[in-house]
Design an enzyme around this catalytic site. Structure first.
Site, PDB file in Angstrom:
ATOM      1  CD  GLU A 174      -2.981  -0.930   2.355  1.00  0.00           C
ATOM      2  OE1 GLU A 174      -4.092  -1.463   2.215  1.00  0.00           O
ATOM      3  OE2 GLU A 174      -2.643  -0.296   3.370  1.00  0.00           O
ATOM      4  CD  GLU A 362      -3.588  -5.458   4.163  1.00  0.00           C
ATOM      5  OE1 GLU A 362      -4.366  -4.571   4.590  1.00  0.00           O
ATOM      6  OE2 GLU A 362      -2.352  -5.359   4.228  1.00  0.00           O
TER       7      GLU A 362
END
Length: 451
Positions: A174, A362
Site C-alpha cells: 500500500e 487484504e
C-alpha cells in the site's frame, strides 16, 4: 454453510485454484523490537512519542510473534489456513538499513519459513510493509533518490536468503497509505507533511516498486511476483458537477497513482493536475523504469469513500465525508461497511488489460470483541466477511480477473496510529497474557475453507 441472503455455499464455489489465506505485517505482530540485533525503525521512533498513538501504545511486544511464531503457525494449521502472508522487518535484517547483515535476523525468518513449510503452509512474503530503518529516514527516507539503491540492497538480501523456498513475493504494501499518511498528512511514521515530501516519495516508491520486481525476477526466475495497492470505491457525496469531478480526481489519487505508471500508462495528471508537479523529480528514463510486468496485483479493499468539493482543502479541493456522519453502518475505524465496494474494485482493476491476475491481499474489519466464557461471538465481523466474499464470488462468476483472497488479519495486532483499540483478527489476543482465542469468525472461516 449457506445462510439466508448469502450468494455462496462454500469455498469450492470459487474453484479449485482459488488461493485462500491470511495477511499480517512484521511490525504489527512480531514484538522483539530490539531483540537479537534488530535496529530501530521509523515506527519505533514514531511510537516513542506517546501523543502519536492512541492510548500511548507501542509495538515493543505486540503479539510476540517473534517468540510465539510456532504457536501461531500451528494454530493457523488447525484452522485449515494454508497460505500465510507476512513481511520481513528491514531493520531485523539490516539494523542500519544498509551495510552489515544481521544473521540472527536471517535465522529468524528462515525458522518461520521452514516451520511454515513443515506444516504445509505456503509463505507469501511482503518485502516492505512500512517499517523503514530510522537510520535511512535520517538521510531523507523515501524523499531521497538514494532510497532506490538502499531498497535494492534489501531486496537482494531477501531474495538470496529466502528465494530457494519462498516463491510468492510482494514488493510494497500500500504505497499510497505509507506515503500519504507518513509523508503528506503526518499521521503515520515518520510524521512528515506537505507536497515537498509527498511528491518525491511517490515517485521514488514507484521506481522502487518496479526495481524490486526486476531484482526478484533476476534472482528468483520462477518466483510469483506481485505488489499491493490500497483501493476504495470513490463516489460523489452529492450529484452536482463539482462533487462528480472531485470524485474522479480523488479516484486518480487513491486508486490509480501507483498502478498506472507501473503499467506504463504514466501518472494520472489529467484527472489530478497536482501530480504535474512530479515532473521536477522525474529524470530521463524514469518512466520506463517505473514499469514492471507483475505476475499479480494485490488489491486491498475495506470500504468506499464519499467525497465532496471543498474550497478549504489546499491542493486537491476535495474532502472525504466521514462514514460516521452519513448514517451508515461503520467499523471501529469509522469505515463504512459497504460490501459492493470490493466488487467494484475488482471490476476496476480487471479493466486494465496488462494486469495478469488480481488477488485480494487484504480485506477485513474491526469491531468490538468481548471475551465471554472463553468465546468471542464477533457476529459483525463474521457477517462482514460473508457479505464481502459474496461480492468477490459475484465478480468471479462474471469472469472478472480475481484469483485469491487473504483475510486481514490472522490475530489482533498493533494497528498503527490506532494502537491496540481496533481488533481485526480472526484470533483474539489478550495483550496482557498473550493468550490466543479463536473468534467465532475464525471458526467460521476454518469451516468455510474445508466445506
Amino acid at each position: 454453510m449457506k445462510k439466508q441472503g448469502e450468494t455462496f455455499l462454500n469455498a469450492s464455489d470459487f474453484g479449485e485454484n482459488f488461493t485462500w489465506g491470511v495477511s499480517t505485517a512484521a511490525y504489527q505482530i512480531e514484538g522483539g523490537h530490539d531483540a537479537q540485533g534488530k535496529g530501530r525503525s521509523i515506527w519505533d521512533n514514531f511510537t516513542a512519542n506517546s501523543k502519536n498513538i492512541q492510548n500511548g501504545d507501542n509495538a515493543h511486544v505486540s503479539c510476540d510473534f517473534f517468540n510465539k511464531y510456532k504457536e501461531d503457525i500451528l494454530l493457523m494449521k488447525s484452522m485449515n489456513i494454508d497460505n500465510f502472508r507476512f513481511s520481513i522487518s528491514w531493520t531485523r535484517i539490516l539494523p542500519n538499513g544498509v551495510g552489515t547483515v544481521n544473521n540472527e535476523g536471517i535465522d529468524f525468518y528462515n525458522d518461520v519459513i521452514n516451520f511454515c513449510l513443515e506444516q504445509k503452509i505456503t509463505p507469501w512474503v511482503t518485502i516492505y510493509h512500512w517499517d523503514l530503518p530510522q537510520a535511512l529516514e535520517d538521510k531523507g527516507g523515501w524523499t531521497t533518490r538514494a532510497i532506490i539503491e538502499w531498497f535494492s540492497e534489501f531486496v537482494t538480501i531477501c531474495a538470496n536468503a529466502f528465494g530457494d523456498r519462498v516463491k510468492n513475493w510482494m514488493v510494497l504494501n500500500e504505497p499510497m497509505v505509507f506515503i500519504g499518511a507518513g509523508y503528506f498528512l503526518g499521521v503515520h511514521a515518520p510524521g512528515k507533511k506537505g507536497l515537498k515530501n509527498f511528491l518525491p516519495a511517490v515517485h521514488h516508491s514507484v521506481l522502487c516498486q518496479a526495481e524490486g520486481g526486476r531484482l526478484l525476477r533476476k534472482l528468483i526466475p520462477q518466483a510469483h511476483i506481485g505488489t499491493t495497492i490500497s483501493c476504495s470505491q470513490i463516489t460523489p457525496f452529492r450529484k452536482n458537477k463539482r462533487d462528480k469531478a472531485t470524485a474522479i480526481k480523488v479516484d486518480a489519487l487513491l486508486n490509480r497513482l501507483f498502478i498506472e505508471p507501473t503499467l506504463g500508462l504514466g501518472y494520472p495528471t489529467e484527472e489530478a493536475p497536482i501530480l504535474k508537479k512530479l515532473s521536477r523529480y522525474i529524470r530521463p528514463n524514469d518512466m520506463e523504469n517505473c514499469k514492471f510486468d507483475f505476475d499479480f496485483i494485490g488489491i486491498q479493499n475495506y470500504t468506499r469513500e464519499k467525497v465532496k468539493y471543498s474550497i478549504f482543502v489546499p491542493y486537491i479541493r476535495a474532502k472525504i465525508v466521514k462514514a460516521g456522519k452519513r448514517n451508515v453502518k461503520t467499523t471501529l475505524m469509522d469505515w463504512e461497511v459497504y460490501p459492493p465496494s470490493i466488487y467494484h474494485m475488482i471490476k476496476k482493476y480487471s479493466a486494465y488489460p496488462l494486469i495478469k491476475k488480481i488477488i485480494i491481499t487484504e480485506n477485513g474489519a474491526a469491531f468490538e470483541d468481548y471475551l465471554k466464557n472463553e468465546n468471542i461471538e464477533d457476529t459483525d465481523r463474521l457477517r462482514f466477511l460473508q457479505k464481502y466474499l459474496g461480492q468477490v464470488l459475484n465478480a468471479k462468476n462474471e469472469g472478472l480477473n480475481i484469483h485469491g483472497y487473504f483475510v486481514w488479519t490472522f490475530t489482533d495486532n498493533f494497528e498503527w496510529a490506532e494502537g491496540y483499540y481496533p481488533r481485526f483478527g480472526l484470533v483474539y489476543i489478550d495483550f496482557k497474557s498473550l493468550k490466543r482465542t479463536i473468534k467465532a469468525s475464525g471458526k467460521w472461516f476454518s469451516k468455510f475453507l474445508t466445506s
